[in-house]
Design a protein around this motif. Structure first.
Motif, PDB file in Angstrom:
ATOM      1  N   ARG A 106      25.987 -77.085  18.001  1.00 15.63           N
ATOM      2  CA  ARG A 106      26.289 -77.787  19.256  1.00 15.63           C
ATOM      3  C   ARG A 106      26.311 -76.759  20.395  1.00 15.63           C
ATOM      4  NH1 ARG A 106      30.915 -82.167  19.095  1.00 15.63           N
ATOM      5  NH2 ARG A 106      29.455 -82.780  17.453  1.00 15.63           N
ATOM      6  N   TYR A 107      25.966 -77.288  21.591  1.00 14.94           N
ATOM      7  CA  TYR A 107      26.027 -76.506  22.831  1.00 14.94           C
ATOM      8  C   TYR A 107      26.937 -77.247  23.796  1.00 14.94           C
ATOM      9  CZ  TYR A 107      21.876 -74.168  20.989  1.00 14.94           C
ATOM     10  OH  TYR A 107      20.997 -73.483  20.204  1.00 14.94           O
ATOM     11  N   GLY A 141      31.513 -71.482  33.585  1.00 15.09           N
ATOM     12  CA  GLY A 141      30.302 -72.149  34.047  1.00 15.09           C
ATOM     13  C   GLY A 141      29.110 -71.858  33.186  1.00 15.09           C
ATOM     14  N   GLN A 142      29.277 -71.033  32.229  1.00  9.56           N
ATOM     15  CA  GLN A 142      28.166 -70.735  31.328  1.00  9.56           C
ATOM     16  C   GLN A 142      28.218 -71.673  30.135  1.00  9.56           C
ATOM     17  OE1 GLN A 142      28.387 -66.622  30.338  1.00  9.56           O
ATOM     18  NE2 GLN A 142      27.842 -65.904  32.381  1.00  9.56           N
ATOM     19  N   SER A 143      27.119 -71.774  29.434  1.00  5.19           N
ATOM     20  CA  SER A 143      27.070 -72.611  28.244  1.00  5.19           C
ATOM     21  C   SER A 143      27.599 -71.834  27.050  1.00  5.19           C
ATOM     22  CB  SER A 143      25.626 -73.054  27.990  1.00  5.19           C
ATOM     23  OG  SER A 143      24.798 -71.926  27.747  1.00  5.19           O
ATOM     24  N   PHE A 144      28.093 -72.609  26.047  1.00  3.79           N
ATOM     25  CA  PHE A 144      28.642 -72.017  24.842  1.00  3.79           C
ATOM     26  C   PHE A 144      27.895 -72.559  23.645  1.00  3.79           C
ATOM     27  CE2 PHE A 144      31.877 -71.792  28.036  1.00  3.79           C
ATOM     28  CZ  PHE A 144      32.516 -70.587  27.827  1.00  3.79           C
ATOM     29  N   THR A 145      27.631 -71.702  22.730  1.00  4.91           N
ATOM     30  CA  THR A 145      26.955 -72.086  21.498  1.00  4.91           C
ATOM     31  C   THR A 145      27.954 -72.006  20.372  1.00  4.91           C
ATOM     32  OG1 THR A 145      24.863 -71.157  22.345  1.00  4.91           O
ATOM     33  CG2 THR A 145      25.007 -71.615  19.975  1.00  4.91           C
ATOM     34  N   TRP A 146      27.956 -73.070  19.504  1.00 11.93           N
ATOM     35  CA  TRP A 146      28.897 -73.144  18.403  1.00 11.93           C
ATOM     36  C   TRP A 146      28.140 -73.064  17.072  1.00 11.93           C
ATOM     37  CZ3 TRP A 146      33.890 -73.188  20.100  1.00 11.93           C
ATOM     38  CH2 TRP A 146      34.105 -73.524  21.411  1.00 11.93           C
ATOM     39  N   TYR A 147      28.810 -72.333  16.165  1.00  7.16           N
ATOM     40  CA  TYR A 147      28.179 -72.118  14.867  1.00  7.16           C
ATOM     41  C   TYR A 147      29.110 -72.589  13.754  1.00  7.16           C
ATOM     42  CZ  TYR A 147      25.150 -68.947  17.494  1.00  7.16           C
ATOM     43  OH  TYR A 147      24.267 -68.421  18.404  1.00  7.16           O
ATOM     44  N   HIS A 148      28.485 -73.265  12.716  1.00  2.85           N
ATOM     45  CA  HIS A 148      29.221 -73.681  11.528  1.00  2.85           C
ATOM     46  C   HIS A 148      28.492 -73.120  10.317  1.00  2.85           C
ATOM     47  CE1 HIS A 148      30.501 -76.993   8.525  1.00  2.85           C
ATOM     48  NE2 HIS A 148      31.509 -76.127   8.627  1.00  2.85           N
ATOM     49  N   ASN A 149      29.176 -72.308   9.601  1.00  2.00           N
ATOM     50  CA  ASN A 149      28.575 -71.638   8.440  1.00  2.00           C
ATOM     51  C   ASN A 149      27.265 -70.939   8.839  1.00  2.00           C
ATOM     52  OD1 ASN A 149      30.686 -72.459   6.758  1.00  2.00           O
ATOM     53  ND2 ASN A 149      29.612 -74.353   6.200  1.00  2.00           N
ATOM     54  N   LEU A 159      38.570 -76.297  18.842  1.00  2.00           N
ATOM     55  CA  LEU A 159      38.063 -74.924  18.815  1.00  2.00           C
ATOM     56  C   LEU A 159      37.928 -74.442  20.254  1.00  2.00           C
ATOM     57  CD1 LEU A 159      37.110 -76.319  16.090  1.00  2.00           C
ATOM     58  CD2 LEU A 159      35.301 -74.582  16.026  1.00  2.00           C
ATOM     59  N   ILE A 160      38.412 -73.208  20.546  1.00  2.00           N
ATOM     60  CA  ILE A 160      38.389 -72.654  21.900  1.00  2.00           C
ATOM     61  C   ILE A 160      37.665 -71.307  21.852  1.00  2.00           C
ATOM     62  CG2 ILE A 160      39.753 -71.897  23.859  1.00  2.00           C
ATOM     63  CD1 ILE A 160      42.021 -73.714  22.778  1.00  2.00           C
ATOM     64  N   CYS A 161      36.653 -71.144  22.744  1.00  2.00           N
ATOM     65  CA  CYS A 161      35.870 -69.896  22.829  1.00  2.00           C
ATOM     66  C   CYS A 161      36.208 -69.196  24.138  1.00  2.00           C
ATOM     67  CB  CYS A 161      34.383 -70.209  22.772  1.00  2.00           C
ATOM     68  SG  CYS A 161      33.324 -68.750  22.632  1.00  2.00           S
ATOM     69  N   TYR A 192      33.537 -70.997  11.331  1.00  2.00           N
ATOM     70  CA  TYR A 192      33.133 -71.338  12.693  1.00  2.00           C
ATOM     71  C   TYR A 192      33.062 -70.064  13.545  1.00  2.00           C
ATOM     72  CZ  TYR A 192      33.780 -76.285  11.679  1.00  2.00           C
ATOM     73  OH  TYR A 192      33.643 -77.553  11.147  1.00  2.00           O
ATOM     74  N   GLN A 193      32.039 -70.065  14.476  1.00  2.00           N
ATOM     75  CA  GLN A 193      31.874 -68.985  15.435  1.00  2.00           C
ATOM     76  C   GLN A 193      31.392 -69.554  16.764  1.00  2.00           C
ATOM     77  OE1 GLN A 193      29.247 -66.716  12.674  1.00  2.00           O
ATOM     78  NE2 GLN A 193      30.405 -64.907  13.445  1.00  2.00           N
ATOM     79  N   CYS A 194      31.497 -68.762  17.826  1.00  2.00           N
ATOM     80  CA  CYS A 194      30.983 -69.150  19.136  1.00  2.00           C
ATOM     81  C   CYS A 194      30.461 -67.935  19.874  1.00  2.00           C
ATOM     82  CB  CYS A 194      32.052 -69.861  19.961  1.00  2.00           C
ATOM     83  SG  CYS A 194      33.350 -68.745  20.557  1.00  2.00           S
ATOM     84  N   LYS A 195      29.634 -68.221  20.912  1.00  2.00           N
ATOM     85  CA  LYS A 195      29.142 -67.137  21.748  1.00  2.00           C
ATOM     86  C   LYS A 195      28.666 -67.684  23.090  1.00  2.00           C
ATOM     87  CE  LYS A 195      25.220 -65.127  21.213  1.00  2.00           C
ATOM     88  NZ  LYS A 195      24.613 -65.518  22.469  1.00  2.00           N
ATOM     89  N   THR A 196      28.447 -66.792  24.017  1.00  2.00           N
ATOM     90  CA  THR A 196      27.871 -67.118  25.321  1.00  2.00           C
ATOM     91  C   THR A 196      26.655 -66.217  25.517  1.00  2.00           C
ATOM     92  OG1 THR A 196      29.207 -65.490  26.506  1.00  2.00           O
ATOM     93  CG2 THR A 196      30.136 -67.714  26.233  1.00  2.00           C
ATOM     94  N   PRO A 197      25.818 -66.566  26.493  1.00  2.00           N
ATOM     95  CA  PRO A 197      24.659 -65.692  26.720  1.00  2.00           C
ATOM     96  C   PRO A 197      25.034 -64.250  27.038  1.00  2.00           C
ATOM     97  CG  PRO A 197      24.341 -67.797  27.820  1.00  2.00           C
ATOM     98  CD  PRO A 197      25.767 -67.805  27.308  1.00  2.00           C
ATOM     99  N   GLY A 198      26.175 -64.033  27.580  1.00  2.00           N
ATOM    100  CA  GLY A 198      26.571 -62.665  27.948  1.00  2.00           C
ATOM    101  C   GLY A 198      27.529 -62.015  26.990  1.00  2.00           C
ATOM    102  N   SER A 199      27.736 -62.595  25.813  1.00  2.00           N
ATOM    103  CA  SER A 199      28.689 -62.015  24.866  1.00  2.00           C
ATOM    104  C   SER A 199      28.112 -62.037  23.472  1.00  2.00           C
ATOM    105  CB  SER A 199      30.013 -62.780  24.905  1.00  2.00           C
ATOM    106  OG  SER A 199      29.829 -64.079  24.378  1.00  2.00           O
TER     107      SER A 199
END
Length: 634
Positions: free
Chosen positions: A62-63, A49-57, A40-42, A82-89
């Protein structure tokens, strides 16, 4: 300072406006076999350099510091959204991952497919087993191209490519080849943008001379908001200015030539997707011009009983046009025309009240309002009828030399003219007579002549044109002209009177001197009357003393010497007794014989020529006849 509520609203607003992260899969299939790996690619627009948050259902599980997450040896529980996000998005759109344990699967893209995008499908076997005889189906229909292998590729997908797909093929299992069918996969090709609609600014059709703005409106899919679109405008299927990025097309000054059918096309820059709007009819309306009023009447005249067509037409103006008709300010009716041409009204002319001023107005709903025609005056002619002829005399007789008026009148009729007939001929055709004077409806005789006697008739007439003449003849009136007594007759009567007086005197004296003779004056006798007894002379001796019978002597009228002679007038009658031979053809009376001498005077009604002949050169008169003849006494 801002309160909690305000800060929360602001935070929500910022989050809503933040750009979404994008989640992709590698390999790019939405279905994988159990035990296979997937990454999976976000992706975001922010710096790394920012952290990514991953979502399942919809649950974070996971971070990571990195923008990718690899799932090794997938299990059935790894299936889901599946979904993903960053603090700025913002959170990415979900991606559905399916884990399969089947021998044969149909792999489709995990991402949403839009119009114009390429669409790839792969028929894939367990452990990459070789597959033969692969066939593809959509909604149960076979769609396999002739040169297909394990993949089905559609270069530019259309919404019509949406549906349920599956594939079949023969694959080698442990001991032999078996025919396998993959589970169905739902594929939805999403609309990139909606079908455009062409709209004209403002309400209603444009008016000549006004500007016109056409706008080609479409809605781009929010997931493809960054897609560049172009527009092309057409008039009657003719490209106006080529592709443009602007939504609008401007007509600075609209004219009639700008009327027609317009439509627009919206397309991607690469023209991979192109859509057309429905056609829009633009009618540039022309304000109605001043109408012309025409009447189907000869010389602005109509006769009672005619049907007159009143036409109203504006040379310029957009239909529909309402034509309204007026007479002396009162409304007669209206006509609506839906195309070029006049409006007409049939007028039944029934009386003189239909005469007067007519006008019409034209109206096609423009802001300029109704337009009025010039007035038209129609005159109504009443055909002549009931002609009568009359004279200013009490009776039908008139004396020669007197004046006479004949009048001709009509019961009805507009401005009648009068023609006079004498013995069925026009007066102008009668020769040899002094013509009377015709003034209006009167025929005037200054001095009636004998030749003016006869039958008279008047004919009243009026007309709309030389081809439409109305006539009314009168009855026939007979006029008798009597002549005054001739001057020669008056002279003759006077002369006879004097001679009678003289004869009476002479007779009186001779009666005493000579018994054989007797003289007396005989009055004028009309030859057409029967014989009359002559009275004896007053104071004369009795008849017996003269040797005559007591009864009055009778004298028969002698036929005139000329057949055309007039009356016979006796002036002197001389009765003589004789014993000589009797004249021939005489009758005896008591054995006595008498002879009568008489004189025939001139015709009491001489012509002007005969009167001139009897006048002597010296101015005296000579008798027209001087005839003496003896006839026997009756």
């Amino acid at each position: 300072m801002l309160g909690r509520a305000e800060l929360l609203v602001l935070a929500l607003g910022l989050a809503a406006t933040a750009q979404k992260a994008t989640l992709t899969l590698d390999p790019p299939w939405s279905t994988v076999f159990r035990g296979h790996s997937v990454t999976l690619i976000c992706s975001t627009s922010h710096s790394p350099g920012q952290s990514f948050t991953w979502y399942h259902n919809n649950k974070s599980f996971r971070y990571t510091i990195k923008n990718s997450l690899r799932i090794e040896k997938t299990r059935m529980s790894d299936a889901g959204r599946y979904q993903c996000k960053t603090p700025g998005s913002g959170r990415s759109d979900p991606v559905l991952l399916t884990i399969s344990e089947k021998w044969l699967i149909l792999q489709a893209p995990y991402y949403a497919v839009f119009e114009g995008d390429p669409l790839h499908l792969r028929c894939y076997g367990w452990n990459e087993a070789g597959i033969k005889g692969i066939k593809f189906y959509r909604n149960g229909a076979h769609i396999t191209p002739s040169n297909v292998n394990s993949e089905l590729s559609i270069k530019q997908a259309r919404t019509s490519d949406s549906g349920k797909y599956h594939c079949i093929g023969s694959m080698k299992t442990t001991f032999t080849f078996t025919c396998e069918m993959s589970p169905a996969v739902s594929i939805s090709v999403q609309e990139l943008f909606s079908s455009p609609v062409l709209r004209a600014a403002g309400s209603g059709d444009p008016i000549e001379g006004s500007p016109v703005t056409l706008r080609c409106v479409t809605e781009l899919n929010p997931q493809k908001s960054d897609t560049l679109l172009q527009r092309v405008f057409y008039k009657d299927s003719r490209d106006l200015e080529g592709a443009r990025s602007s939504l609008d097309y401007h007509i600075p000054v609209a004219g009639l030539q700008d009327s027609g059918y317009y439509h627009c096309a919206v397309q991607t820059v690469t023209s991979s997707v192109r859509k057309w709007s429905p056609k829009l009819k633009i009618t540039v309306k022309l304000p109605v011009s001043l109408p012309h009023l025409t009447v189907s009447a000869t010389g602005a005249w109509a006769a009672i009983g005619d049907v007159v067509e009143i036409r109203c037409e504006s040379p310029r103006g957009s239909a529909p046009i309402v034509y309204r008709f007026h007479h002396e300010g009162a409304a007669l009716g209206n006509r609506t025309v839906s195309s070029r041409g006049p409006g007409s009204l049939a007028l039944n002319v029934t009386s003189e009240r239909d005469s007067g001023t007519y006008f019409c107005e034209a109206d096609n709903g423009m802001a300029s309002g109704p337009q009025h025609s010039a007035p038209f005056h129609l005159s109504v002619l009443v055909p002549v009828s009931g002609a009568t002829i009359a004279t200013d005399r009490m009776g039908p007789e008139v004396m020669a030399g007197e004046s006479l008026n004949l009048n001709c009148s009509v019961e009805s009729g507009t401005a009648p003219l009068f023609k006079w007939l004498h013995n069925a001929e026009e007066l102008a055709a009668v020769s040899g007579l002094g013509l009377p004077t015709a003034v209006g409806n009167t025929l005037h005789f200054g001095s009636v002549q004998l030749g003016h006697g006869g039958n008279y008739q008047c004919i009243a007439s009026n007309q709309l044109s030389p081809q439409r003449v109305f006539q009314a003849p009168s009855e026939i009136l007979a006029i008798a002209v009597k002549e005054h007594a001739s001057p020669w007759v008056a002279v003759a009567v006077s002369f006879l009177f004097l001679m009678g007086v003289v004869a009476a005197l002479v007779f009186y004296f001779k009666c005493w001197k000579k018994a054989e003779g007797m003289f007396f004056s005989a009055p004028e006798r009309d030859t057409q009357l029967p014989a009359q007894h002559e009275p004896p002379g007053k104071g004369l001796p009795p008849l017996g003393s003269l040797g005559l019978h007591a009864e009055d002597p009778l004298y028969g009228n002698v036929c005139p010497l000329e057949p055309e002679s007039g009356e016979v007038v006796y002036t002197v009658v001389n009765i003589k007794k004789t014993s000589g031979d009797k004249p021939k053809e005489t009758l005896p009376r008591d054995n006595e014989e008498y002879y009568v001498s008489y004189t025939v005077l001139a015709d009491p009604k001489p012509t002007w020529e005969s009167a001139a002949e009897v006048r002597s050169p010296e101015g005296g008169f000579l008798p027209a006849n001087d005839i003496y003849e003896n006839v026997p006494h009756l």
